[in-house]
Design a protein around this motif. Structure first.
Motif, PDB file in Angstrom:
ATOM      1  N   SER A   1      39.345 -19.694  58.038  1.00 51.78           N
ATOM      2  CA  SER A   1      38.986 -20.206  56.241  1.00 51.78           C
ATOM      3  C   SER A   1      39.761 -21.131  56.561  1.00 51.78           C
ATOM      4  O   SER A   1      41.124 -20.995  56.726  1.00 51.78           O
ATOM      5  CB  SER A   1      38.602 -18.649  55.898  1.00 51.78           C
ATOM      6  OG  SER A   1      38.006 -17.849  56.768  1.00 51.78           O
ATOM      7  N   THR A   2      39.472 -22.042  55.508  1.00 56.88           N
ATOM      8  CA  THR A   2      40.008 -22.791  54.835  1.00 56.88           C
ATOM      9  C   THR A   2      39.946 -22.926  53.212  1.00 56.88           C
ATOM     10  O   THR A   2      40.531 -23.201  52.952  1.00 56.88           O
ATOM     11  CB  THR A   2      39.909 -24.365  55.632  1.00 56.88           C
ATOM     12  OG1 THR A   2      38.470 -24.827  55.698  1.00 56.88           O
ATOM     13  CG2 THR A   2      40.299 -24.832  56.758  1.00 56.88           C
TER      14      THR A   2
ATOM     15  N   VAL B   1      37.604 -24.034  59.403  1.00 62.48           N
ATOM     16  CA  VAL B   1      37.934 -25.557  60.575  1.00 62.48           C
ATOM     17  C   VAL B   1      36.431 -26.238  60.671  1.00 62.48           C
ATOM     18  O   VAL B   1      36.944 -27.785  60.833  1.00 62.48           O
ATOM     19  CB  VAL B   1      38.570 -24.662  61.043  1.00 62.48           C
ATOM     20  CG1 VAL B   1      39.544 -25.907  62.157  1.00 62.48           C
ATOM     21  CG2 VAL B   1      40.148 -23.737  60.563  1.00 62.48           C
TER      22      VAL B   1
ATOM     23  N   VAL C   1      43.252 -17.217  58.454  1.00 68.06           N
ATOM     24  CA  VAL C   1      43.520 -18.547  57.946  1.00 68.06           C
ATOM     25  C   VAL C   1      44.211 -18.785  59.023  1.00 68.06           C
ATOM     26  O   VAL C   1      44.930 -18.158  60.128  1.00 68.06           O
ATOM     27  CB  VAL C   1      43.924 -18.660  56.761  1.00 68.06           C
ATOM     28  CG1 VAL C   1      42.888 -18.312  55.327  1.00 68.06           C
ATOM     29  CG2 VAL C   1      45.366 -18.032  56.549  1.00 68.06           C
TER      30      VAL C   1
END
Length: 223
Positions: free
Chosen positions: A116-117, A123, A183
């Motif tokens: 996750s971004t 990503v 992340v």
């Protein structure tokens, strides 16, 4: 970390990471069933020492998986075989068929593209990913995404960790590794050294169950 020795099944044991991981786990006192598609003599010393059993077979062979998985307390899926989500399902189905107290944990290798971004972005959703990724990488990132979707919806009763390294390099080991839940753990373009991936997996196996990363994606980077 737990001092007990573990029994580990590695699927795809002769790949870039597996070939390094097997000797490290053997040195730490664990017993490894190293499964691969082809015959080899990579772990001749460890086999002679009684620390490794090499098995040649197909990861989609249900009967073979049903024979091997009950023998171990950890399964590591790192075979680069498509479709990845299908072999993850096969492994989890065998694990779920076992009594609760005999179910091994499952560590599955994926890729950084599914980390996750943001609250609703990954990503793989960013323009840099599409600019610098090959079609092959984009294809197996989709397979990793499908694997994650399966694990988080249909494998809640399995202890699983989804390891998501960026590009893995064979540069000398660094000062250690960093990990983060769900992340990226560092700048993805720098990649991660293979020795650090091996060290994390070996450490993860030796931690008390369930892991702090149970049912999570794990980002990893070299320090």
């Amino acid at each position: 970390m737990e001092q007990n020795h573990h029994r580990v099944l590695i699927l795809g044991a002769t790949g870039q990471i597996g070939a390094l991981l097997v000797p490290v786990l053997a040195q730490r006192g664990h017993f490894i069933i190293a499964m691969s598609r082809n015959k080899h003599n990579l772990f001749e010393n460890e086999v002679s020492a009684g620390k490794v059993e090499c098995v040649q077979g197909d990861i989609f062979d249900d009967e073979l998986l049903k024979k091997l998985i009950p023998k171990v307390d950890t399964v590591i899926g790192m075979a680069r075989i498509s479709p990845r989500q299908e072999y993850a399902k096969k492994i989890c189905n065998v694990i779920k068929s076992l009594p609760q107290e005999k179910r091994p944990r499952y560590i599955h290798f994926a890729g950084a593209g599914i980390l996750s971004t943001g609250e609703k972005s990954l990503v793989r959703d960013g323009w840099l990913f599409w600019l610098f990724s090959t079609k092959e990488r984009q294809g197996y990132t989709e397979e990793h995404f499908q694997t994650w979707e399966y694990l988080k919806t249909d494998a809640n009763d399995v202890e699983w960790v989804l390891l998501c390294p960026p590009l893995v390099t064979d540069k000398p080991s660094s000062k250690g590794y960093k990990v983060a839940a769900d992340v990226p753990a560092g700048f993805l373009a720098w990649g991660v050294k293979n020795a650090d991936v091996v060290a994390y997996v070996a450490d993860e196996i030796e931690k008390p169950r369930p892991s702090d990363f149970n049912h999570k994606r794990v980002g990893i980077s070299s320090q």
